[in-house]
Design a protein around this motif. Sequence first.
Motif, short mmCIF file in Angstrom:
data_model
loop_
_atom_site.label_atom_id
_atom_site.label_comp_id
_atom_site.label_asym_id
_atom_site.label_seq_id
_atom_site.Cartn_x
_atom_site.Cartn_y
_atom_site.Cartn_z
N ALA A 105 0.83 -1.21 0.00
CA ALA A 105 0.00 0.00 0.00
C ALA A 105 0.86 1.25 0.00
CB ALA A 105 -0.93 -0.01 1.21
N ASP B 175 2.40 1.69 -3.45
CA ASP B 175 1.39 2.16 -4.41
C ASP B 175 1.04 3.63 -4.18
OD1 ASP B 175 1.37 -0.36 -5.48
OD2 ASP B 175 -0.53 -0.97 -4.53
N ARG B 176 0.95 4.02 -2.91
CA ARG B 176 0.65 5.41 -2.60
C ARG B 176 1.79 6.31 -3.06
NH1 ARG B 176 -2.69 9.43 -2.72
NH2 ARG B 176 -2.64 10.84 -0.90
N ARG B 177 3.01 5.86 -2.88
CA ARG B 177 4.17 6.64 -3.34
C ARG B 177 4.10 6.84 -4.85
NH1 ARG B 177 9.33 7.57 -1.27
NH2 ARG B 177 10.94 7.92 -2.83
N GLU C 136 1.40 6.84 -6.72
CA GLU C 136 0.30 7.77 -6.99
C GLU C 136 0.74 9.22 -6.77
OE1 GLU C 136 -2.85 6.62 -4.43
OE2 GLU C 136 -3.29 4.74 -5.48
N LEU C 137 1.48 9.44 -5.69
CA LEU C 137 1.95 10.79 -5.38
C LEU C 137 2.93 11.29 -6.43
CD1 LEU C 137 2.41 10.51 -1.51
CD2 LEU C 137 0.60 11.74 -2.74
N HIS D 184 6.57 10.91 2.82
CA HIS D 184 6.98 10.09 1.69
C HIS D 184 8.22 10.63 0.98
CE1 HIS D 184 3.18 7.79 1.77
NE2 HIS D 184 2.61 8.95 2.07
#
Length: 203
Positions: free
Chosen positions: A11, A14-16, A18-19, A54
Motif C-alpha cells: 500500500a 502504491d501510494r508513493r 500515486e503521489l 513520503h
Amino acid sequence: MTATEPVAATAARDRRRELLDTAAEVFAEQGYNATTVRKIADHAGMLAGSLYYHFDSKESMLEEILRTFLDELWDGYDTVLGGELGPRETLEALVTESFREIDRHRAAVAIYQKESKQLVAQERFTFLAESQRKFEKTWLSTLERGVAAEVFRADLDVRLTYRFVRDTVWVAASWYRPGGQHSPEEIARQYLSMVLDGIAVRE
C-alpha cells in the motif's frame, strides 16, 4: 505484490507511485519552479506536512520521476540495440519505443522537454546530461549506419535528421493523451511513414 510482501508495504509503495504521478502532472502543467510542495499536496488531497512522510523535498520527487522515465526508456532502447536489427528497423523500433514511453510517462517527458536545460546545472540532475549524450550517440550512429549501408540517402545530413526526428517525436508529449484514439504503435507507424516515405504521392 509478492507472496512475502506485507500488505502495508504494498500500500505504501502504491501510494508513493500515486503521489509521484500527481507531482509529475503538476510539474508538467505549472513548471518546476512555480510548483511548491503545498501545490502537489493540494492536488493529492493531503496536507503538505503529510507529503514529507513520503518525500523530503520536491527535488527528490522530480529526480525520481525523471530517473524512472529514463531507466525505462533505456531498458527499451537497449533491448532494441541488442536485437542486431538493420539500421532502418532499428530506427523504426526506437521511434516506436519512444512513443510507448510517451504513453507510459507523458508528464515526465513533458517535464524533461521543458526543464532539462535548467536542471542539468544542478549536481543531482547531471544524469540528464549523461542520458542526452547517450541518446544523441545512439540516434546518430543508427543514421550513420544506414547511410553506410545505403539504406538511407548518401546526401543525408545525419545531425539535422537526428534533430528533426528527435523533436518531432518528443514534442508529441505536449498533445498526446493515453487512452486516446490511436495507440502509441499506430502513431509511431504514421510518423515513420512520413519520416521515411514523405507525404507526397509516389509515382
